[in-house]
Design a protein around this motif. Structure first.
Motif, mmCIF file in Angstrom:
data_model
loop_
_atom_site.group_PDB
_atom_site.id
_atom_site.type_symbol
_atom_site.label_atom_id
_atom_site.label_comp_id
_atom_site.label_asym_id
_atom_site.label_seq_id
_atom_site.Cartn_x
_atom_site.Cartn_y
_atom_site.Cartn_z
ATOM 1 N N LEU A 5 41.829 44.015 59.665
ATOM 2 C CA LEU A 5 40.779 43.944 57.794
ATOM 3 C C LEU A 5 40.522 45.374 58.370
ATOM 4 O O LEU A 5 40.604 46.968 59.178
ATOM 5 C CB LEU A 5 39.252 43.825 59.269
ATOM 6 C CG LEU A 5 38.274 44.343 58.199
ATOM 7 C CD1 LEU A 5 37.563 43.333 56.738
ATOM 8 C CD2 LEU A 5 36.668 43.563 59.353
ATOM 9 N N ILE A 6 40.235 46.437 57.163
ATOM 10 C CA ILE A 6 40.708 47.057 56.286
ATOM 11 C C ILE A 6 39.362 47.528 55.891
ATOM 12 O O ILE A 6 38.962 46.796 54.279
ATOM 13 C CB ILE A 6 41.437 47.781 55.621
ATOM 14 C CG1 ILE A 6 43.081 47.559 55.623
ATOM 15 C CG2 ILE A 6 41.921 48.974 55.100
ATOM 16 C CD1 ILE A 6 44.596 47.290 55.196
ATOM 17 N N LEU A 7 38.889 48.285 56.170
ATOM 18 C CA LEU A 7 37.052 48.340 55.717
ATOM 19 C C LEU A 7 37.191 49.637 54.652
ATOM 20 O O LEU A 7 37.741 50.733 54.771
ATOM 21 C CB LEU A 7 36.038 48.279 56.515
ATOM 22 C CG LEU A 7 35.686 47.423 57.520
ATOM 23 C CD1 LEU A 7 34.733 47.900 58.433
ATOM 24 C CD2 LEU A 7 35.046 46.482 56.472
ATOM 25 N N THR A 8 36.872 49.111 52.975
ATOM 26 C CA THR A 8 37.359 50.950 52.210
ATOM 27 C C THR A 8 36.297 50.593 50.717
ATOM 28 O O THR A 8 35.250 49.715 51.345
ATOM 29 C CB THR A 8 38.459 49.948 51.490
ATOM 30 O OG1 THR A 8 38.985 51.660 50.398
ATOM 31 C CG2 THR A 8 38.882 49.025 50.899
ATOM 32 N N LYS A 9 35.726 51.348 49.978
ATOM 33 C CA LYS A 9 34.487 51.303 49.310
ATOM 34 C C LYS A 9 35.928 51.435 47.835
ATOM 35 O O LYS A 9 35.137 51.212 47.007
ATOM 36 C CB LYS A 9 34.636 53.177 48.896
ATOM 37 C CG LYS A 9 33.241 53.554 50.683
ATOM 38 C CD LYS A 9 32.132 52.713 49.712
ATOM 39 C CE LYS A 9 31.259 53.543 50.235
ATOM 40 N NZ LYS A 9 29.877 52.923 50.520
ATOM 41 N N ASN A 10 37.499 50.925 48.194
ATOM 42 C CA ASN A 10 38.299 50.975 46.948
ATOM 43 C C ASN A 10 39.128 50.119 46.975
ATOM 44 O O ASN A 10 39.885 50.749 47.736
ATOM 45 C CB ASN A 10 38.368 52.437 46.239
ATOM 46 C CG ASN A 10 39.922 52.293 45.130
ATOM 47 O OD1 ASN A 10 39.940 51.127 44.947
ATOM 48 N ND2 ASN A 10 39.541 53.044 44.434
ATOM 49 N N CYS A 11 39.295 48.915 47.879
ATOM 50 C CA CYS A 11 40.830 48.132 47.335
ATOM 51 C C CYS A 11 41.934 48.602 46.792
ATOM 52 O O CYS A 11 42.968 48.586 47.927
ATOM 53 C CB CYS A 11 39.984 46.465 47.615
ATOM 54 S SG CYS A 11 38.750 45.856 48.668
ATOM 55 N N LEU A 12 41.791 48.797 45.447
ATOM 56 C CA LEU A 12 43.018 48.977 45.129
ATOM 57 C C LEU A 12 43.961 50.505 45.741
ATOM 58 O O LEU A 12 45.009 50.748 46.319
ATOM 59 C CB LEU A 12 42.761 49.365 43.922
ATOM 60 C CG LEU A 12 42.647 47.993 43.204
ATOM 61 C CD1 LEU A 12 42.289 48.500 41.321
ATOM 62 C CD2 LEU A 12 44.413 47.247 42.858
#
Length: 90
Positions: A5-12
């Motif tokens: 799982l990658i937790l991010t504010k900007n998926c792109l």
């Protein structure tokens, strides 16, 4: 196959990381909404149990990381903080 799982504010912004991990035969889930759920204290235990590794994206600020870490530490998950800065000599 391991699930990441990658937790991010900007998926792109994390597409390249996702693709690189997929080339190594990892199943990768890139999410902004799970981060929002963690920050809002929603129970995401049923979802997090599917992942062996959580990567905290470099798009997350230190306050964001500080907010979600207590939630993630409750699970048997390997947590990695991705950072774009090169370490100094110290």
């Amino acid at each position: 196959m391991s699930q990441i799982l990658i937790l991010t504010k900007n998926c792109l912004a994390d597409i390249q990381l996702q693709q690189d991990l997929q080339k190594l035969s990892f199943e990768v889930f890139n999410s902004c909404s799970i981060l929002d759920l963690l920050e809002a204290d929603f129970d995401v235990s049923q979802l997090l149990r599917f992942f062996k590794i959580v990567i905290l994206s470099e798009s997350l600020s230190e306050p964001d990381v500080s907010l979600v870490m207590p939630h993630l530490k409750a699970y048997d998950i390997f947590i990695v903080r991705r950072d774009h800065e090169e370490p100094d000599e110290k």
